[in-house]
Design an enzyme around this catalytic site. Structure first.
Site, PDB file in Angstrom:
ATOM      1  N   SER A  70       0.853  -1.188   0.000  1.00  0.00           N
ATOM      2  CA  SER A  70       0.000   0.000   0.000  1.00  0.00           C
ATOM      3  C   SER A  70       0.887   1.235   0.000  1.00  0.00           C
ATOM      4  CB  SER A  70      -0.896   0.010   1.238  1.00  0.00           C
ATOM      5  OG  SER A  70      -0.102   0.298   2.380  1.00  0.00           O
ATOM      6  N   LYS A  71       0.241   2.385   0.025  1.00  0.00           N
ATOM      7  CA  LYS A  71       0.982   3.647  -0.021  1.00  0.00           C
ATOM      8  C   LYS A  71       2.010   3.746   1.104  1.00  0.00           C
ATOM      9  CE  LYS A  71      -1.991   6.778  -2.524  1.00  0.00           C
ATOM     10  NZ  LYS A  71      -3.302   6.076  -2.480  1.00  0.00           N
TER      11      LYS A  71
END
Ligand code: GLU
Length: 427
Positions: A200-201
């Site tokens: 994810s980010k």
């Protein structure tokens, strides 16, 4: 029946690493078997889907060298078709109306398939609740639109992320209710960050475009993505696109999640940078040089690229190293270099002075430069490194570079002598 696979991104964000990997696997499979690779833009979420995202996703695929064989299908443009099929299921008594929505009941009993990645998977129809296929506002829900579209697009293999496994029994039940033959399903394990959590980010860049801006080459990115969850067997890592096409198979896809390792991507990019001719890197490096404020002449830049590319991890690295060689204003002393100078400032200065005297009289060829400096070391009775390292530090501000004779050659006689003289005066 000829093979038809698809990549079906939702244009609600950029092309992320997981999506790009799914696209690549589908593309490799299509090319491997001489089938077709299709795109379907799943833009049914009108609030979050944008044309800009669609464009970025298509650009990302193009950057990776993944071409598609037919015009992309836009799911949002097919709502009438989805409604027609839902109405037919209703009319046939295979679905029912409830509070204005059309709901689909799963048949009792086992729903099983032989997954191309995981092998046999089965669910019990009784465990899955009847689900809405067409909302009260007559918009289709995801599981229904996908099945109608995959049937109409004559998709033969559905290869997608592992997160869709729980959707598959619902989709299989719909295929059966519609009297359509099933495609082969395969579910590719997720990509995790080094901490074992879903990518994810938080783990850093997620969008493929970010890697382009970091100076990763498309061929390296593609090779790296291919190995996220797939292996051709053995320990083969660097592969051309043709080799990947030849070697790709569902059997080579692993069942465990893949780990995204940035260090490995940079290493792989370094391998591709080493292999690429300077001419091929030039168009990628020169805009970055311009951004740094350097407009070196093409010949000098090419020479410098050739000298530094084997020790660089990204094209940004290449640009920075080129800039250092072509203009003294980019030289900044790193900590290791400062430490080395601090160990023996007088020795550093004396060594540079002696080298300067020799270099002034040396022919500016890589070979002559090496000979003169080695002769100087011999005459002084010191190891060649004692002569080379101060020059390297004075010219680059760092402690690692290409061989010093090549470095001197790339910097050029006049500029090199000037930089060395400045270092002597300063020390
Ligand atoms: N739009 C879906 C996604 O982005 C596609 C799923 C599928 O391939 O069926 O996950």
């Amino acid at each position: 029946m000829s093979t038809r696979v698809r990549f079906a991104p939702s244009p609600t964000g950029y092309l992320h690493v997981g999506g790009a990997r799914t696209a690549l696997f589908n593309w490799l499979y299509a090319r491997r078997v001489g089938g077709r690779f299709l795109l379907r833009i799943e833009d049914t979420d009108k609030q979050r889907s944008t044309d800009e995202h669609t464009r970025v996703i298509l650009d990302g695929l193009t950057w990776l060298g993944l071409d598609w064989d037919e015009e992309p299908v836009f799911q949002g443009a097919r709502v009438k078709r989805h409604q027609e099929v839902a109405d037919k299921l209703l009319a046939d008594g295979k679905a029912y109306l409830e509070e204005g929505a059309i709901r689909f009941p799963l048949p009792p009993g086992e729903i099983a398939w032989d997954d191309a990645v995981h092998g046999p998977i089965s669910f019990q129809g009784d465990d899955i609740k009847d689900f809405v296929i067409l909302r009260t506002d007559r918009t289709p829900i995801y599981n229904f639109a996908v099945v109608v579209d995959d049937i109409d697009m004559r998709i033969t293999h559905v290869l997608r992320g592992d997160d869709h496994i729980s959707n598959t029994p619902k989709q299989i039940a719909l295929y059966r209710a519609l009297g359509a033959s099933l495609p082969r399903f395969g579910h590719v394990p997720m990509i995790h960050g080094p901490d074992g959590k879903k990518l994810s980010k938080r783990h850093g860049a997620e969008a493929v475009g970010d890697y382009e801006h970091m100076g990763i080459l498309p061929a390296a990115m593609r090779n790296f993505l291919a190995l996220l969850g797939w292996s051709p067997g053995g320990d083969r890592e660097i592969m051309t696109l043709d080799e990947m096409v030849r070697l790709f198979s569902f059997e080579g896809i692993q069942k465990k999640p893949a780990i995204f390792d940035m260090t490995k991507l940079e290493w792989m990019n370094g391998q591709y940078l080493s292999m690429a001719p300077a001419e091929e890197l030039y168009p990628l490096v020169s805009p970055q040089l311009a951004q740094l404020g350097l407009n070196g002449n093409q010949d000098a830049v090419l020479k410098a690229i050739a000298a530094v590319k084997t020790r660089s991890r990204t094209t940004l690295d290449v640009a920075k190293q080129v800039a250092v060689r072509l203009d003294a204003k980019f030289v900044a002393f790193d900590d290791k270099a400062k430490k080395e100078i601090a160990k023996d400032p007088a020795g550093y200065q004396a060594s540079l002075e002696a080298s300067l005297a020799v270099l002034r009289k040396t022919d500016w060829t890589s070979q002559a430069l090496e000979q003169s400096l080695r002769a100087l070391a011999d005459a002084k009775g010191v190891a060649a490194g004692k002569i080379f390292q101060p020059i390297r530090i004075a010219l680059t501000g760092g402690t690692v570079s290409e061989p010093v004779n090549e470095l001197l050659y790339v910097v050029g006689k006049e500029a090199a002598l000037k930089r060395l003289q400045a270092a002597v005066n300063y020390a």
